[in-house]
Design an enzyme around this catalytic site. Structure first.
Site: not given
Length: 264
Positions: A50, A97, A101, A152, A219
């Site tokens: 992000s 994507r 969050r 996740h 991750d």
């Protein structure tokens, strides 16, 4: 095969955008190669973090260096031109994507329009949302012409039971065939340390229901985690995946991602 976050271009750090929610420790593709070798990873998927918004240049640089071994998931503007999407496809991109969050990403309202445009390319939409948004997720899955990939574990709450409404809703979506789930970053949701025993009932149930819709990912390099860094070599075994029959391991680690990300 697994998922990683692309953080820098080969020549140096890519400046993160303003308004980000965290500042990552830069890593390079050369930092990642030993991780791949140590874990026996032949092919991997890089995911746009992000903090770089729609500047996918670091990720694309990495894809060009290892075109046979890497695929990418990017963040784009909703109005990106079709010819630019095709250029990304030729570089190895296979998904978009949507991260709800962290600030600055695409909105859920962008999913339908983007999905219609990238579905013919065989792309998917990767979502970082919580299972508590079950009604939104169900509506997206019903109307989305491209596959959805949920990050996740969908940030499920390990205090739930496997018969909870949110988790059984996830099982229904997986059964419908339009959703994939990443068994990734258990340290982000578990209330225990390794081997994350509070997640095992969910993993066992998922494997029993739709192992053909599950993906494993480490991750790496574990962004937003500043203490208690996990051992990458233990993450797969911690969830009991390496204890499952070989045919299930092949699905989760090799066959499913090869199909979703278009590896030959």
């Amino acid at each position: 095969m697994r998922h990683a976050h692309a953080c820098v271009r080969p020549g140096g750090a890519l400046p993160p955008r303003r308004g980000r929610s965290y500042t990552p420790q830069p890593v390079t593709l050369e930092d990642y190669r030993p991780v791949m070798a140590a874990l026996g990873i032949d092919r991997a998927v890089l995911v746009q973090p992000s903090v770089y918004g729609t500047d996918n240049s670091a990720l694309l640089d990495a894809l060009r260096q290892m075109p046979d071994r890497l695929r990418g998931v990017v963040v784009v503007r909703p109005d990106m031109a079709d010819h630019d999407l095709m250029a990304l496809h030729k570089t190895g991109v296979r998904g978009i994507r949507v991260n709800r969050r962290n600030p600055g990403g695409l909105a859920l309202e962008d999913v339908a329009g983007l999905a219609r445009r990238v579905a013919p390319l065989g792309w998917h939409i990767q979502l970082q949302v919580e299972l508590s948004r079950g009604a939104d997720l169900a509506a997206l899955a019903q109307d989305c012409p491209a596959p959805l990939v949920l990050d996740h574990f969908g940030f499920l709450d390990p205090r739930w039971s496997v018969t909870s409404a949110a988790f059984t809703g996830l099982l229904r979506l997986l059964a419908g065939g339009g959703l994939w789930l990443k068994l990734s970053a258990p340290y982000r949701i578990s209330r225990q340390g390794p081997p994350y025993a509070d997640l095992r009932p969910f993993v066992d149930t998922l494997l029993a229901h739709r192992p053909d819709r599950l993906l494993w990912a480490t991750d790496w390099p574990h962004t937003e985690l500043w203490a208690g860094m996990p051992d990458d070599g233990e993450l797969a075994g911690a969830l009991g995946l390496t204890e499952t029959p070989r045919e299930l391991q092949s699905l989760v680690f090799v066959d499913n991602p090869a199909r979703l990300y278009g590896f030959d």
